[in-house]
Structure formats: C-alpha cells, structure tokens
Motif scaffolding. Structure first.
Motif, PDB file in Angstrom:
ATOM      1  N   GLU A 162      -0.157  17.073  -1.474  1.00  0.00           N
ATOM      2  CA  GLU A 162       0.254  17.169  -0.084  1.00  0.00           C
ATOM      3  C   GLU A 162       0.604  15.797   0.492  1.00  0.00           C
ATOM      4  OE1 GLU A 162      -4.248  16.946  -0.298  1.00  0.00           O
ATOM      5  OE2 GLU A 162      -2.615  17.952  -1.321  1.00  0.00           O
ATOM      6  N   GLY A 163       0.847  14.801  -0.380  1.00  0.00           N
ATOM      7  CA  GLY A 163       1.197  13.461   0.088  1.00  0.00           C
ATOM      8  C   GLY A 163       2.540  13.445   0.797  1.00  0.00           C
ATOM      9  N   ILE A 164       2.682  12.498   1.669  1.00  0.00           N
ATOM     10  CA  ILE A 164       3.920  12.387   2.436  1.00  0.00           C
ATOM     11  C   ILE A 164       4.882  11.451   1.723  1.00  0.00           C
ATOM     12  CG2 ILE A 164       2.769  12.858   4.613  1.00  0.00           C
ATOM     13  CD1 ILE A 164       2.704   9.907   5.144  1.00  0.00           C
ATOM     14  N   SER A 165       6.098  11.449   2.151  1.00  0.00           N
ATOM     15  CA  SER A 165       7.110  10.598   1.535  1.00  0.00           C
ATOM     16  C   SER A 165       6.852   9.133   1.897  1.00  0.00           C
ATOM     17  CB  SER A 165       8.506  11.000   2.012  1.00  0.00           C
ATOM     18  OG  SER A 165       8.617  10.814   3.422  1.00  0.00           O
ATOM     19  N   LEU A 166       7.410   8.259   1.071  1.00  0.00           N
ATOM     20  CA  LEU A 166       7.191   6.829   1.270  1.00  0.00           C
ATOM     21  C   LEU A 166       7.832   6.329   2.559  1.00  0.00           C
ATOM     22  CD1 LEU A 166       6.149   4.144   0.209  1.00  0.00           C
ATOM     23  CD2 LEU A 166       8.253   3.915  -1.112  1.00  0.00           C
ATOM     24  N   PRO A 196       0.829  -1.223   0.000  1.00  0.00           N
ATOM     25  CA  PRO A 196       0.000   0.000   0.000  1.00  0.00           C
ATOM     26  C   PRO A 196       0.858   1.266   0.000  1.00  0.00           C
ATOM     27  CG  PRO A 196       0.041  -0.982   2.185  1.00  0.00           C
ATOM     28  CD  PRO A 196       0.784  -1.939   1.276  1.00  0.00           C
ATOM     29  N   PHE A 197       0.913   1.934  -1.147  1.00  0.00           N
ATOM     30  CA  PHE A 197       1.660   3.175  -1.255  1.00  0.00           C
ATOM     31  C   PHE A 197       0.778   4.344  -0.833  1.00  0.00           C
ATOM     32  CE2 PHE A 197       4.099   0.437  -4.048  1.00  0.00           C
ATOM     33  CZ  PHE A 197       5.396   0.815  -3.767  1.00  0.00           C
ATOM     34  N   PRO A 198       1.365   5.480  -0.484  1.00  0.00           N
ATOM     35  CA  PRO A 198       0.559   6.659  -0.145  1.00  0.00           C
ATOM     36  C   PRO A 198      -0.237   7.150  -1.346  1.00  0.00           C
ATOM     37  CG  PRO A 198       2.850   6.919   0.540  1.00  0.00           C
ATOM     38  CD  PRO A 198       2.797   5.708  -0.308  1.00  0.00           C
ATOM     39  N   GLU A 199      -1.318   7.890  -1.099  1.00  0.00           N
ATOM     40  CA  GLU A 199      -2.123   8.450  -2.165  1.00  0.00           C
ATOM     41  C   GLU A 199      -1.298   9.465  -2.952  1.00  0.00           C
ATOM     42  OE1 GLU A 199      -5.036   7.508  -3.059  1.00  0.00           O
ATOM     43  OE2 GLU A 199      -5.244   6.055  -1.446  1.00  0.00           O
ATOM     44  N   ILE A 245       2.527   4.931   9.139  1.00  0.00           N
ATOM     45  CA  ILE A 245       1.136   4.778   8.718  1.00  0.00           C
ATOM     46  C   ILE A 245       0.842   3.378   8.208  1.00  0.00           C
ATOM     47  CG2 ILE A 245      -0.637   5.636   7.125  1.00  0.00           C
ATOM     48  CD1 ILE A 245       0.749   8.324   7.157  1.00  0.00           C
ATOM     49  N   GLU A 246       1.737   2.832   7.416  1.00  0.00           N
ATOM     50  CA  GLU A 246       1.493   1.527   6.813  1.00  0.00           C
ATOM     51  C   GLU A 246       1.352   0.455   7.891  1.00  0.00           C
ATOM     52  OE1 GLU A 246       3.651  -1.566   3.690  1.00  0.00           O
ATOM     53  OE2 GLU A 246       4.573   0.344   4.231  1.00  0.00           O
TER      54      GLU A 246
END
Length: 208
Positions: free
Chosen positions: A115-119, A108-111, A126-127
């Motif tokens: 304004e998305g955050i870094s991986l 699951p990668f960020p959206e 979060i993951e």
C-alpha cells in the motif's frame, strides 16, 4: 454427584495421586488397584462407628468413584503408560522464508509496502525538505513581496491551459478503457473457473 468442597478436594487428590503413581513411581495396574482399595478403605464408608466422622464418601459415592476410575484410567492403563514412558519423535513442520529488505539510502525513500505511495507524492508531501530547499525559502523571503506576488500569480494560472476538450476526452476514454479491460478480464477468468467447477459436478452426477 453433588460433592461437598471436602469431597471435591479428596476426589481431585485421589486422581492426582493415581497419575503420580503411574508417571513417577511406575506403578503397575495391579499395584494401582491395591493402592486405590487401601485409600478408599480410609476415606470411604466403614462399619466402624469410631471412624464414622472421618468417612468422606458414602457407599453410593464410593461405588461411583470406583466405576469412574475403572472406565477411565484402569481400562486404558496401557495407553497412559505409553503416553508417559514411550519416547516419540518430534516432527517440526515449517517453512523458511527469506525476506529481503531495501537498503537504506541517503535519500529517504518510501517503505516498500503493497500500500506504499508513489515516490512523487512522497517527495512532495512527506519527505522533509532538504537543506537546499530551506536555503531557497530563505532567499525567497529576502527577495521581498514583489517576487512572492509574481510566484502567486504564476500558481493561480489554470494548469489545463493549452488543452482542448477533445484532449481531455481522449485521455479519460483511454483511462476508462484500461480500467474496464482489466475488470472484464478478471470477471471472465472467474466465470471460467465457475464453469469448470459446474462441469465437474455435472460429470460426477452423470457417473453416479
């Protein structure tokens, strides 16, 4: 005109019927004027004493209504006919936009937002933990407090060990220089745009 409730009702009914005659019955201007005369003879002032109680408007109000219809509906009758009967081409102005969505993956990668955050931050905080991480935590609990104590000692170590003050200063200077360079470039671009705008205004004033 300080109409009563009954007079308001009659007046709005009169307007609705005039538009109905034009839109639905395709009544001409002459026929509409004749129809209005017949209706005003019924609800307007009469000299008959028998129908005095049925009169809704007096002479002043009836004349005001006729003057209003003359300067509104009757004066622009051909315009209303064009509005109701003429077919017009419907022009739709729009822009088609193609939006590409990132395909879903096993991880699951960020959206993909601005304004998305870094991986790295996403995977750390979060993951949800994977199955392997859960198993590792279970093994840590089985290993006992001695292993946990060694890990806590390692985590208590200063992450800046091995770096000198000069190294920290050089990194901060480089970051500050990068930020200030970007800000200075943006300011110069805005100043150049304003200068061009002022020069254009000055040229217009000179020509005037």
């Amino acid at each position: 005109m300080d109409f009563s409730i009954t007079q308001y009702s009659k007046f709005m009914t009169l307007l609705d019927m005039l538009l109905h005659n034009l839109r639905t019955l395709h009544m001409s201007l002459e026929d509409s004027i004749k129809w209005l005369g017949e209706v005003m003879a019924e609800i307007g002032p009469t000299q008959s004493q028998n129908n005095e109680k049925q009169n809704v408007f007096d002479i002043r109000q009836a004349n005001a209504i006729i003057d209003y219809l003359k300067i509104s509906l009757f004066q622009h009758y051909r315009l209303y006919e064009f509005l109701f009967f003429s077919t017009r081409e419907e022009i739709v102005i729009g822009t088609e936009q193609l939006i590409e969505v990132v395909k879903t993956s096993v991880r699951p990668f960020p959206e993909p937002l601005v304004e998305g955050i870094s991986l790295d931050i996403h995977s750390t905080f979060i993951e949800p933990p994977s199955t392997s991480d859960t198993e590792i935590k279970g093994l840590d609990q089985e290993q006992g407090p001695e292993h946990a104590q060694s890990e806590s000692d390692t985590s208590d170590m200063d992450p800046l060990v091995g770096f000198t003050i000069e190294d920290v200063k050089s990194v901060l200077a480089q970051v500050t220089e990068d930020i200030l360079t970007g800000i200075q470039t943006e300011i110069n671009e805005k100043l150049q745009i304003q200068e061009e705008a002022f020069n254009a205004r000055i040229e217009k004033l000179k020509k005037a």
